[in-house]
Each structure stands twice: as C-alpha cells, then as structure tokens.
Write a protein that holds these residues in place. Structure first.
Motif, PDB file in Angstrom:
ATOM      1  N   VAL A  58      -9.579 -24.384  25.812  1.00  0.00           N
ATOM      2  CA  VAL A  58      -9.648 -23.301  27.509  1.00  0.00           C
ATOM      3  C   VAL A  58     -10.623 -22.390  27.948  1.00  0.00           C
ATOM      4  N   VAL A  59     -10.585 -23.312  29.011  1.00  0.00           N
ATOM      5  CA  VAL A  59     -11.405 -22.374  30.240  1.00  0.00           C
ATOM      6  C   VAL A  59     -11.268 -21.725  31.216  1.00  0.00           C
ATOM      7  N   THR A  60     -11.701 -20.292  30.796  1.00  0.00           N
ATOM      8  CA  THR A  60     -11.396 -19.878  31.755  1.00  0.00           C
ATOM      9  C   THR A  60     -12.638 -19.150  33.273  1.00  0.00           C
ATOM     10  N   LEU A  61     -12.715 -19.694  34.350  1.00  0.00           N
ATOM     11  CA  LEU A  61     -13.241 -19.125  34.839  1.00  0.00           C
ATOM     12  C   LEU A  61     -13.208 -18.209  35.859  1.00  0.00           C
ATOM     13  N   THR A  62     -14.180 -16.886  36.026  1.00  0.00           N
ATOM     14  CA  THR A  62     -13.325 -15.372  37.088  1.00  0.00           C
ATOM     15  C   THR A  62     -14.595 -15.392  37.500  1.00  0.00           C
ATOM     16  N   PHE A  63     -15.585 -14.474  37.633  1.00  0.00           N
ATOM     17  CA  PHE A  63     -16.511 -13.843  39.082  1.00  0.00           C
ATOM     18  C   PHE A  63     -17.839 -13.941  37.491  1.00  0.00           C
TER      19      PHE A  63
ATOM     20  N   ARG B  34     -16.969 -29.645  32.554  1.00  0.00           N
ATOM     21  CA  ARG B  34     -16.033 -29.695  31.353  1.00  0.00           C
ATOM     22  C   ARG B  34     -15.072 -30.423  31.144  1.00  0.00           C
ATOM     23  N   LEU B  35     -14.742 -30.695  32.218  1.00  0.00           N
ATOM     24  CA  LEU B  35     -12.987 -31.277  32.207  1.00  0.00           C
ATOM     25  C   LEU B  35     -12.482 -32.254  31.590  1.00  0.00           C
ATOM     26  N   ALA B  36     -14.276 -33.550  32.716  1.00  0.00           N
ATOM     27  CA  ALA B  36     -14.126 -34.258  32.426  1.00  0.00           C
ATOM     28  C   ALA B  36     -14.272 -34.739  30.970  1.00  0.00           C
ATOM     29  N   MET B  37     -14.845 -33.972  30.185  1.00  0.00           N
ATOM     30  CA  MET B  37     -14.787 -34.438  28.425  1.00  0.00           C
ATOM     31  C   MET B  37     -13.312 -34.241  28.159  1.00  0.00           C
ATOM     32  N   SER B  38     -13.078 -34.693  26.820  1.00  0.00           N
ATOM     33  CA  SER B  38     -11.950 -35.334  25.806  1.00  0.00           C
ATOM     34  C   SER B  38     -11.824 -33.917  25.456  1.00  0.00           C
ATOM     35  N   SER B  39     -10.417 -33.546  24.879  1.00  0.00           N
ATOM     36  CA  SER B  39     -10.086 -32.598  24.428  1.00  0.00           C
ATOM     37  C   SER B  39     -10.355 -32.733  23.519  1.00  0.00           C
ATOM     38  N   GLN B  40     -10.196 -31.536  22.421  1.00  0.00           N
ATOM     39  CA  GLN B  40     -11.240 -31.430  21.354  1.00  0.00           C
ATOM     40  C   GLN B  40      -9.642 -31.191  20.122  1.00  0.00           C
ATOM     41  N   PHE B  41      -8.456 -30.653  20.319  1.00  0.00           N
ATOM     42  CA  PHE B  41      -7.612 -30.786  20.192  1.00  0.00           C
ATOM     43  C   PHE B  41      -6.387 -32.137  19.758  1.00  0.00           C
ATOM     44  N   GLY B  42      -6.715 -32.369  20.709  1.00  0.00           N
ATOM     45  CA  GLY B  42      -6.105 -33.590  21.773  1.00  0.00           C
ATOM     46  C   GLY B  42      -4.794 -33.928  22.011  1.00  0.00           C
ATOM     47  N   GLY B  43      -4.903 -32.595  22.571  1.00  0.00           N
ATOM     48  CA  GLY B  43      -3.591 -31.968  23.076  1.00  0.00           C
ATOM     49  C   GLY B  43      -4.493 -31.923  24.827  1.00  0.00           C
ATOM     50  N   TRP B  44      -3.833 -30.591  25.478  1.00  0.00           N
ATOM     51  CA  TRP B  44      -4.338 -30.364  27.048  1.00  0.00           C
ATOM     52  C   TRP B  44      -5.018 -29.644  27.104  1.00  0.00           C
ATOM     53  N   GLN B  45      -6.222 -29.929  28.020  1.00  0.00           N
ATOM     54  CA  GLN B  45      -6.897 -29.141  27.809  1.00  0.00           C
ATOM     55  C   GLN B  45      -6.486 -28.186  29.313  1.00  0.00           C
ATOM     56  N   ILE B  46      -7.251 -27.212  29.313  1.00  0.00           N
ATOM     57  CA  ILE B  46      -6.239 -26.271  30.332  1.00  0.00           C
ATOM     58  C   ILE B  46      -7.783 -24.887  30.894  1.00  0.00           C
ATOM     59  N   ALA B  47      -8.011 -25.142  32.259  1.00  0.00           N
ATOM     60  CA  ALA B  47      -8.902 -24.964  33.099  1.00  0.00           C
ATOM     61  C   ALA B  47      -7.921 -23.408  33.735  1.00  0.00           C
ATOM     62  N   THR B  48      -8.642 -22.331  34.372  1.00  0.00           N
ATOM     63  CA  THR B  48      -7.802 -20.857  34.795  1.00  0.00           C
ATOM     64  C   THR B  48      -8.582 -20.528  35.975  1.00  0.00           C
ATOM     65  N   VAL B  49      -8.610 -20.688  37.357  1.00  0.00           N
ATOM     66  CA  VAL B  49      -9.343 -19.674  37.964  1.00  0.00           C
ATOM     67  C   VAL B  49      -8.995 -18.435  38.387  1.00  0.00           C
ATOM     68  N   ASP B  50      -9.420 -17.696  38.556  1.00  0.00           N
ATOM     69  CA  ASP B  50      -9.197 -16.017  38.677  1.00  0.00           C
ATOM     70  C   ASP B  50      -9.964 -15.091  39.105  1.00  0.00           C
ATOM     71  N   PRO B  51     -10.084 -14.715  40.170  1.00  0.00           N
ATOM     72  CA  PRO B  51      -9.265 -14.980  41.054  1.00  0.00           C
ATOM     73  C   PRO B  51      -9.707 -15.678  42.666  1.00  0.00           C
ATOM     74  N   ALA B  52      -8.806 -17.624  41.836  1.00  0.00           N
ATOM     75  CA  ALA B  52      -8.915 -18.610  42.631  1.00  0.00           C
ATOM     76  C   ALA B  52      -9.522 -17.951  44.345  1.00  0.00           C
ATOM     77  N   ASP B  53      -9.082 -17.599  45.296  1.00  0.00           N
ATOM     78  CA  ASP B  53      -9.572 -16.486  46.308  1.00  0.00           C
ATOM     79  C   ASP B  53     -10.055 -15.916  46.333  1.00  0.00           C
ATOM     80  N   ALA B  54     -11.009 -15.592  45.498  1.00  0.00           N
ATOM     81  CA  ALA B  54     -12.771 -15.491  45.671  1.00  0.00           C
ATOM     82  C   ALA B  54     -13.432 -16.402  45.483  1.00  0.00           C
ATOM     83  N   MET B  55     -13.475 -17.906  45.594  1.00  0.00           N
ATOM     84  CA  MET B  55     -14.138 -19.078  45.873  1.00  0.00           C
ATOM     85  C   MET B  55     -14.677 -19.110  47.374  1.00  0.00           C
ATOM     86  N   ASN B  56     -15.713 -19.101  47.331  1.00  0.00           N
ATOM     87  CA  ASN B  56     -16.357 -19.103  48.634  1.00  0.00           C
ATOM     88  C   ASN B  56     -15.907 -20.369  48.849  1.00  0.00           C
TER      89      ASN B  56
END
Length: 311
Positions: free
Chosen positions: A76-81, A104-126
């Motif tokens: 799980v990767v969490t991206l914010t300010f 980070r997402l180009a790497m393999s899952s460590q648990f062999g399942g889903w890799q999940i990344a969140t971007v919050d708040p995405a509307d704050a991206m330049n």
C-alpha cells in the motif's frame, strides 16, 4: 463497509467487479468533502488486501488487516502533501512525488497480490505531476490499482479523469441525511444540515465545533456592515483567526438566502443595499475568494477586498 447508507450502491458495484475479477486499474473517488470518501477508501483497500474477506468486508484479524491498520502494509502506497526543504508542508503534489510513486508501482507485490496506491487529494497535483501520472495511467502494471481521491474533480485534467473508473459520492436526500445525523447523535440535525448545505458529513462535524454560532456571526457581521455600523477590520481579524474558508462558505450561503427572500417578497435577512445583480456578482467574488485561499495571497487582503465590495 462504512456506516453511511449513501455508500451502499458504490460499494455493491465495486464488490461485484471484484468478484468477477474485473476491477479497473484506476479509480477516481469524487465528490464534496464530508461524504466519507476516505472512510470508503480505507474500508475498500483493507477488504481488497484481506486474506479472508466476506463480501469485501475485511476480517480485521489477519496479518494483512493488521498491517493495513498500522499503515505498514508493503503493498500500500499513500501519496499526499509532502514537505519542502524548509520543512513546511506543500500546498500541492509535485512531479517528483509522482515519479517516485511510478517507480514503486513498477516493482512486484511483496505479498503476491494487489499493489494499491492512493493519491489524496489528487486535485492538488500541479500540471507537471498530473502529466507524469498520466504516463502511469496509460501503462498500467498487472494487479496494480491506483485510487485518486478528489473533492473537486473538475480541477483534474480531463485526460486523467477519462482514464479512471469514476465513483461519484453525491449528497443524499434530506430524509436519509437527517436519519443518519440523528443516529449519530447530532442534537439539532435540521439546523446543522441546513448550515452545511445538505451535506450530512459536514453537518455532523460542524455541529460539534460551533459552526452554527459561526453561521449566525457571519450573518450579523454582513448585516452590520451593510448598515454602516460594523468595523470591517475587526471582522477580517476574527474571520482570519478562525476558519476563513468556512466563514466565506457561510457568507455565500447568506447572500443566496438574501436573494431568495427578495424573490419571494420577504424581508431580506442581510438588509443589503446592493441590487440583485450586484449581490449575484458579490456571490461570485466570495467563491473566487475561497479559491484564492489555496494560493499564496495573504488572507487578510483577500477578505479586505471582498468586504470593501460588500460595503
């Protein structure tokens, strides 16, 4: 699953896709703040990674659930300010953060399942960050889910929005909102819901922190200034010291009520000397001032310009 009844349809749709192994590579959770998008996100992510979920609801006891709850799940990767070099929190998400996320997402899952990344708040991206994210969206990796969260999705480029499966969180009906607020123990649910513009999550939050008093304060301030009695600088000092974005929300709401009262031939609550066209123009200025609070301009100057136009 969360306790908010207006989440049920979106939850059911996503779980149906999960069961068919047909989840998209990118989701956009969109809608006004206060409707529980982030609680929905947390429950969905935990259920997706859970080792023994029931209808997408996490068990809460497996290793994966414990890791997610602790914020240490390796997939799980969490991206914010982020922080600037001087240690101050940024007001936007920048391109280097998106590049690190993509690597980070180009790497393999460590648990062999889903890799999940969140971007919050995405509307704050330049703009540069949004362009970098677009490349990741165009070349998704298997078993990777990117989830964007946006209170104001219109701020996202159309190219980003079009590449995500969008889940809209809409303000529920008044009946549903009031029932939920009463179940949550909100004392004056109708008044809180009106102050929050029909948004039940915001109403619950505001009922607990004096927002109804602030709403009355804003109306009294505007009425006094319209009559030439108030001290604009004192008003600016109070609004700036508290929560200026909320005070401007209440100011816009008050002007809407003023225009409605005039249309209905009722006594106007603010007793403004501005005509209807000027009032409508000032309403637009309030909303632009709320947007300007996100930028580098001084809050006191934003409020000074606005209240000078009101008087």
């Amino acid at each position: 699953m969360t306790s908010r009844p207006w989440h049920e349809d979106a939850w059911a749709r996503l779980q149906a896709r999960r069961e068919r192994d047909a989840l998209p590579h990118a989701l956009l959770l969109a809608g006004p703040a206060g409707l529980g998008k982030r609680d929905f996100l947390a429950a969905f992510v935990k259920g997706l990674l859970c080792q023994q979920p029931v209808d997408g609801v996490p068990c809460g006891v497996c290793r994966s659930c414990h890791l997610v709850a602790a914020g240490t799940h390796p997939d799980v990767v969490t991206l914010t300010f982020g922080l600037r070099k001087d240690g101050v929190t940024r007001s936007e998400i920048v391109v280097d953060q998106i590049r690190d996320l993509s690597a980070r997402l180009a790497m393999s899952s460590q648990f062999g399942g889903w890799q999940i990344a969140t971007v919050d708040p995405a509307d704050a991206m330049n703009a540069a960050a949004a362009n970098a994210l677009l490349k990741t969206l165009e070349e998704p990796t298997p078993a990777t889910l990117l989830i964007l969260v946006a209170d104001e999705p219109a701020r996202l480029p159309a190219t980003i929005r079009s590449r995500c499966q969008r889940i809209d969180f809409l303000v529920p009906s008044r009946e549903v909102s009031l029932a939920w607020l009463r179940a949550e123990g909100v004392a004056d649910a109708p008044a809180a819901l009106e102050a929050a513009g029909g948004n039940p999550g915001m109403a619950r939050e505001w009922s607990a922190d004096g927002a109804l008093k602030q709403r009355s304060e804003v109306r009294n301030d505007l009425k006094a200034l319209a009559a030439g009695r108030g001290d604009a600088m004192e008003v600016i000092k109070r609004w700036q010291a508290a929560q200026p974005a909320r005070y401007l929300w209440f100011a816009a709401q008050a002007v809407t009520d003023e225009l409605r009262a005039r249309t209905a031939g009722k006594p106007a609550p603010l007793e403004s000397q501005l005509d209807d066209e000027a009032l409508d123009h000032w309403y637009g200025r309030v909303n632009r001032a709320r947007d300007a609070l996100r930028g580098p301009l001084r809050v006191d100057l934003i409020l000074l310009e606005l209240l000078a136009a009101w008087r």
